[in-house]
Design a protein around this motif. Sequence first.
Motif, PDB file in Angstrom:
ATOM      1  N   CYS A 185      40.249 -29.573 -62.347  1.00  0.00           N
ATOM      2  CA  CYS A 185      41.214 -30.642 -62.665  1.00  0.00           C
ATOM      3  C   CYS A 185      41.750 -30.276 -64.130  1.00  0.00           C
ATOM      4  CB  CYS A 185      41.297 -31.890 -62.294  1.00  0.00           C
ATOM      5  SG  CYS A 185      41.239 -32.317 -60.494  1.00  0.00           S
ATOM      6  N   VAL A 186      43.003 -30.597 -64.658  1.00  0.00           N
ATOM      7  CA  VAL A 186      43.556 -30.620 -65.936  1.00  0.00           C
ATOM      8  C   VAL A 186      44.215 -32.154 -66.110  1.00  0.00           C
ATOM      9  CG1 VAL A 186      44.625 -29.654 -67.804  1.00  0.00           C
ATOM     10  CG2 VAL A 186      43.529 -28.127 -66.251  1.00  0.00           C
ATOM     11  N   CYS A 244      46.784 -32.451 -63.077  1.00  0.00           N
ATOM     12  CA  CYS A 244      47.120 -31.120 -62.460  1.00  0.00           C
ATOM     13  C   CYS A 244      45.816 -30.771 -61.565  1.00  0.00           C
ATOM     14  CB  CYS A 244      47.254 -30.189 -63.570  1.00  0.00           C
ATOM     15  SG  CYS A 244      48.748 -30.532 -64.737  1.00  0.00           S
ATOM     16  N   GLU A 245      45.919 -30.727 -60.283  1.00  0.00           N
ATOM     17  CA  GLU A 245      44.885 -30.643 -59.441  1.00  0.00           C
ATOM     18  C   GLU A 245      44.562 -29.287 -58.995  1.00  0.00           C
ATOM     19  OE1 GLU A 245      43.507 -34.537 -57.278  1.00  0.00           O
ATOM     20  OE2 GLU A 245      45.952 -34.139 -57.077  1.00  0.00           O
ATOM     21  N   MET A 273      50.211 -23.976 -73.904  1.00  0.00           N
ATOM     22  CA  MET A 273      48.654 -24.223 -73.482  1.00  0.00           C
ATOM     23  C   MET A 273      48.204 -23.107 -72.756  1.00  0.00           C
ATOM     24  SD  MET A 273      47.198 -27.903 -71.684  1.00  0.00           S
ATOM     25  CE  MET A 273      47.817 -27.571 -70.254  1.00  0.00           C
ATOM     26  N   PHE A 274      46.779 -22.914 -72.816  1.00  0.00           N
ATOM     27  CA  PHE A 274      45.942 -21.703 -72.002  1.00  0.00           C
ATOM     28  C   PHE A 274      44.658 -22.500 -71.743  1.00  0.00           C
ATOM     29  CE2 PHE A 274      48.556 -19.279 -75.216  1.00  0.00           C
ATOM     30  CZ  PHE A 274      48.974 -18.378 -74.271  1.00  0.00           C
ATOM     31  N   THR A 275      44.293 -22.530 -70.402  1.00  0.00           N
ATOM     32  CA  THR A 275      42.921 -22.982 -69.948  1.00  0.00           C
ATOM     33  C   THR A 275      42.236 -21.722 -69.116  1.00  0.00           C
ATOM     34  OG1 THR A 275      44.123 -23.663 -67.861  1.00  0.00           O
ATOM     35  CG2 THR A 275      43.828 -25.276 -69.459  1.00  0.00           C
ATOM     36  N   GLY A 276      41.055 -21.796 -69.375  1.00  0.00           N
ATOM     37  CA  GLY A 276      40.240 -20.801 -68.697  1.00  0.00           C
ATOM     38  C   GLY A 276      39.016 -21.429 -67.654  1.00  0.00           C
ATOM     39  N   ASP A 277      38.532 -20.893 -66.817  1.00  0.00           N
ATOM     40  CA  ASP A 277      37.548 -21.550 -65.863  1.00  0.00           C
ATOM     41  C   ASP A 277      36.579 -20.407 -65.518  1.00  0.00           C
ATOM     42  OD1 ASP A 277      38.293 -19.288 -63.989  1.00  0.00           O
ATOM     43  OD2 ASP A 277      39.988 -20.765 -63.110  1.00  0.00           O
ATOM     44  N   ALA A 278      35.436 -20.987 -64.957  1.00  0.00           N
ATOM     45  CA  ALA A 278      34.124 -20.544 -64.554  1.00  0.00           C
ATOM     46  C   ALA A 278      34.085 -19.026 -63.871  1.00  0.00           C
ATOM     47  CB  ALA A 278      33.250 -21.164 -63.904  1.00  0.00           C
ATOM     48  N   ALA A 279      35.498 -19.010 -63.228  1.00  0.00           N
ATOM     49  CA  ALA A 279      35.623 -17.842 -62.255  1.00  0.00           C
ATOM     50  C   ALA A 279      36.386 -16.616 -62.781  1.00  0.00           C
ATOM     51  CB  ALA A 279      36.684 -18.313 -61.078  1.00  0.00           C
ATOM     52  N   GLY A 280      36.435 -16.722 -64.419  1.00  0.00           N
ATOM     53  CA  GLY A 280      36.938 -15.782 -65.165  1.00  0.00           C
ATOM     54  C   GLY A 280      38.731 -15.763 -65.128  1.00  0.00           C
ATOM     55  N   GLN A 281      39.040 -16.803 -64.855  1.00  0.00           N
ATOM     56  CA  GLN A 281      40.604 -16.854 -64.819  1.00  0.00           C
ATOM     57  C   GLN A 281      41.321 -17.630 -66.122  1.00  0.00           C
ATOM     58  OE1 GLN A 281      44.026 -18.384 -61.588  1.00  0.00           O
ATOM     59  NE2 GLN A 281      42.525 -19.836 -62.121  1.00  0.00           N
ATOM     60  N   VAL A 282      42.412 -17.134 -66.727  1.00  0.00           N
ATOM     61  CA  VAL A 282      42.913 -17.724 -67.620  1.00  0.00           C
ATOM     62  C   VAL A 282      44.378 -18.320 -67.184  1.00  0.00           C
ATOM     63  CG1 VAL A 282      43.962 -17.500 -70.135  1.00  0.00           C
ATOM     64  CG2 VAL A 282      41.625 -16.390 -69.324  1.00  0.00           C
ATOM     65  N   VAL A 283      44.864 -19.478 -67.325  1.00  0.00           N
ATOM     66  CA  VAL A 283      45.979 -19.672 -66.995  1.00  0.00           C
ATOM     67  C   VAL A 283      47.132 -20.256 -68.183  1.00  0.00           C
ATOM     68  CG1 VAL A 283      47.272 -21.608 -65.932  1.00  0.00           C
ATOM     69  CG2 VAL A 283      45.294 -20.671 -64.728  1.00  0.00           C
TER      70      VAL A 283
END
Length: 210
Positions: A136-137, A177-178, A198-208
């Motif tokens: 979540c964000v 944001c779920e 805004m940019f967010t990254g996750d443990a799966a290697g995805q950048v949003v």
Amino acid sequence: GVEGRREMLHVRKRLHAHLGAVTSLSVSKAHSFILSGAGPPGAASVVLWDANRPRFIRVLCGGLETPPPCITVSETGSMVVLCCGRQCRVVTINGAPLATIEVDSNGDRFTAGAPVRAPEWCSDHAVVVTGHANGCVRIWRLAPLKLPGVKRYGPGWRSVAGGEGQQQLTLDLLTLCERSHKECVTCVSFSTDMPPVMFTGDAAGQVVQW
């Protein structure tokens, strides 16, 4: 060659103040200071350093539940966001608490966060964005506790107000944001444009990109 490039790097100084592994660093070029976060769990701390000297200034926060994976500083250098497991703290550069949120669920652990100047999201108050272990964000405003419309938290969430008297502040949820990430959010960052991207990254290697 490679050997020549190596000679360009020289150790200027080694700084010592932590008892555990350093897990995060943040540098404010505009205000010439460095923040470092380190363990051990239950006694983790954030230390403020002078970037020009360089030398120790003070312990900004101590007794943290976990070593902070993320420390971010506002553009003005006046506000610091610390994400420490089940707790998110917003403090001044002097370490004075502005607001704190605590959560019981491990899935909602704070894993990333950043302050941002975003008048299109909230024109009157500072904005903080946090990323969580469940993907979540959340977008918050740092608002007076007694401001009309400030929401109360549901079960498993607690707010610890900072400041004094009429100036007591809390983090008030603006947006959840779920569906943006399916894995743990590992970083939050913003462009220098206005309005910021805004940019967010996750443990799966995805950048949003938002």
